[in-house]
Scaffold this active site. Structure first.
Site, PDB file in Angstrom:
ATOM      1  N   ASP A 163       5.385  -0.510  -6.708  1.00 52.12           N
ATOM      2  CA  ASP A 163       4.192  -0.809  -7.484  1.00 52.12           C
ATOM      3  C   ASP A 163       3.020   0.007  -6.952  1.00 52.12           C
ATOM      4  O   ASP A 163       1.980   0.084  -7.599  1.00 52.12           O
ATOM      5  CB  ASP A 163       3.864  -2.311  -7.412  1.00 52.12           C
ATOM      6  CG  ASP A 163       2.781  -2.720  -8.400  1.00 52.12           C
ATOM      7  OD1 ASP A 163       2.840  -2.261  -9.555  1.00 52.12           O
ATOM      8  OD2 ASP A 163       1.880  -3.496  -8.017  1.00 52.12           O
ATOM      9  N   ARG A 174       0.849  -1.189   0.000  1.00 57.83           N
ATOM     10  CA  ARG A 174       0.000   0.000   0.000  1.00 57.83           C
ATOM     11  C   ARG A 174       0.886   1.242   0.000  1.00 57.83           C
ATOM     12  O   ARG A 174       1.865   1.320   0.746  1.00 57.83           O
ATOM     13  CB  ARG A 174      -0.925   0.020   1.219  1.00 57.83           C
ATOM     14  CG  ARG A 174      -2.040  -1.017   1.171  1.00 57.83           C
ATOM     15  CD  ARG A 174      -3.090  -0.671   0.137  1.00 57.83           C
ATOM     16  NE  ARG A 174      -4.118  -1.694   0.023  1.00 57.83           N
ATOM     17  CZ  ARG A 174      -4.093  -2.694  -0.851  1.00 57.83           C
ATOM     18  NH1 ARG A 174      -3.055  -2.821  -1.674  1.00 57.83           N
ATOM     19  NH2 ARG A 174      -5.072  -3.568  -0.911  1.00 57.83           N
ATOM     20  N   GLU A 217      -1.374   7.783  -5.858  1.00 59.34           N
ATOM     21  CA  GLU A 217      -1.435   7.039  -7.110  1.00 59.34           C
ATOM     22  C   GLU A 217      -2.847   6.925  -7.663  1.00 59.34           C
ATOM     23  O   GLU A 217      -3.028   6.634  -8.855  1.00 59.34           O
ATOM     24  CB  GLU A 217      -0.886   5.618  -6.914  1.00 59.34           C
ATOM     25  CG  GLU A 217      -1.787   4.752  -6.045  1.00 59.34           C
ATOM     26  CD  GLU A 217      -1.318   3.308  -5.949  1.00 59.34           C
ATOM     27  OE1 GLU A 217      -0.494   2.880  -6.773  1.00 59.34           O
ATOM     28  OE2 GLU A 217      -1.786   2.615  -5.033  1.00 59.34           O
ATOM     29  N   HIS A 252       0.584  -0.502 -10.162  1.00 56.78           N
ATOM     30  CA  HIS A 252      -0.273  -1.378  -9.364  1.00 56.78           C
ATOM     31  C   HIS A 252      -0.600  -2.667 -10.137  1.00 56.78           C
ATOM     32  O   HIS A 252      -1.754  -3.084 -10.237  1.00 56.78           O
ATOM     33  CB  HIS A 252      -1.571  -0.652  -8.998  1.00 56.78           C
ATOM     34  CG  HIS A 252      -2.099  -1.044  -7.654  1.00 56.78           C
ATOM     35  ND1 HIS A 252      -2.268  -0.171  -6.611  1.00 56.78           N
ATOM     36  CD2 HIS A 252      -2.480  -2.248  -7.166  1.00 56.78           C
ATOM     37  CE1 HIS A 252      -2.748  -0.798  -5.560  1.00 56.78           C
ATOM     38  NE2 HIS A 252      -2.875  -2.070  -5.871  1.00 56.78           N
TER      39      HIS A 252
END
Length: 330
Positions: free
Chosen positions: A258, A234, A263, A295
């Site tokens: 990621d 996260r 985001e 992601h």
């Protein structure tokens, strides 16, 4: 049961359509629009909505879903920090998630990020495309016999620990709840010990009040110089401004992300024609030792199939009044 899917991508539709054949009792409609307070009213007449990690399932959205008569929120992901669980409970709306879809998918992506920044694969690819076959700026270091620090040893963290073991690394871990299945090769330590000893730190814990900004100026100072940091969990686990400060101070050999703070507007969207002012992504990508992906840790055929199967089974279990570990409570 009628389910309205929000923020549907082509791969979502394909995966759920294939899986839906096993669940003839369920009727599904797909929307490309995201779930938010202003779009929740579209769910009127549906029993459930299906949302994702980037959906806005906050207070106003949950209230609007209640007004639309929705009784079930299906999260087709493991995370639920974007859901107002208290408001959902207040209105008797059940929330169910997919706690484990393919731990190996995310763990393998975490190691891919670690290897990419270690061996500068993103830079090497660009150089060779320009017919530059020199090796300047591409030196990495062996992971073999180095120390991997795994923060969070649930299913994904455990998979990452096993991958690191396969690389011949010493594996240490920090978690409030220790995973007994890992103790034949993992040594549990305090978080401060993990920060100080690890050559590679990989984050695999949920975002809660206790973990919010756990990677900050103070924790970064405790890390080894030249450490690699990877986050596939996260974005809120890492305080971005402090991370950038640490990168500028040359604390990190490399950073692989990621997920990252702020985001949400970018996740799964093509914004290549836009100028992203004040963009966190642009700030991070200005550093040659940072690798960011969008992601995509979950994005494998196996994971998508598992997500679809569990999500639709969650719907049937709700309709049957069945209690399962996939229920999320406030």
């Amino acid at each position: 049961m009628k389910i309205l899917f929000y923020d549907t991508q082509n791969y979502d539709r394909e995966s759920f359509d294939r899986t839906k054949e096993q669940f003839p009792e369920i009727e599904v409609e797909y929307l490309k629009t995201g779930l938010a307070a202003r779009t929740a009213s579209l769910a009127k007449g549906y029993d459930a909505v299906c949302a994702f990690v980037n959906s806005d399932v906050g207070t106003k959205t949950v209230e609007a879903l209640h007004e639309a008569g929705v009784k079930l929120i299906l999260m087709r992901c493991a995370g639920f920090n974007n859901v107002d669980l208290k408001t959902a409970a207040k209105y008797g709306i059940d929330v169910r998630r997919v706690p484990g879809y393919s731990p190996e998918a995310v763990a393998e992506h975490a190691m891919t990020l670690a290897m990419t920044v270690n061996r500068h694969m993103h830079k090497a690819y660009t150089k060779v495309r320009e017919n530059d076959f020199s090796l300047g700026g591409l030196m990495g270091f062996n992971f073999y016999q180095k120390t991997a620090g795994i923060v969070g040893t649930g299913k994904i963290g455990a998979a990452m620990a096993r991958i690191c073991r396969g690389f011949g690394m010493k594996v240490i871990a920090y978690d409030v709840y220790q995973n007994e299945s890992l103790k034949d090769f993992v040594t549990y330590v305090t978080l401060d010990e993990l920060l100080a000893q690890s050559d590679l730190i990989s984050l695999h814990c949920p975002l809660m009040d206790s973990t919010y900004h756990m990677i900050n100026r103070e924790s970064i100072k405790k890390m080894k110089d030249g450490v690699i940091l990877v986050n596939t969990s996260r974005g809120g686990l890492v305080k971005t401004d402090d991370l950038i400060e640490g990168i500028r101070a040359r604390k990190f050999f490399g950073v692989g992300l990621d997920v990252y703070e702020e985001e949400t507007p970018n996740v799964f969207e093509n914004r290549s024609d836009e100028i992203l002012e004040h963009s966190t992504t642009a700030r991070l990508l200005s550093f040659p030792n940072v690798m960011i992906t969008s992601h995509q840790g979950f994005f494998t055929e196996e994971a998508l199939r598992a997500i679809a199967e569990t999500t639709l089974q969650n719907a049937l279990d709700f309709e049957a009044g069945k209690e399962t570990p996939n229920i999320v409570r406030a």
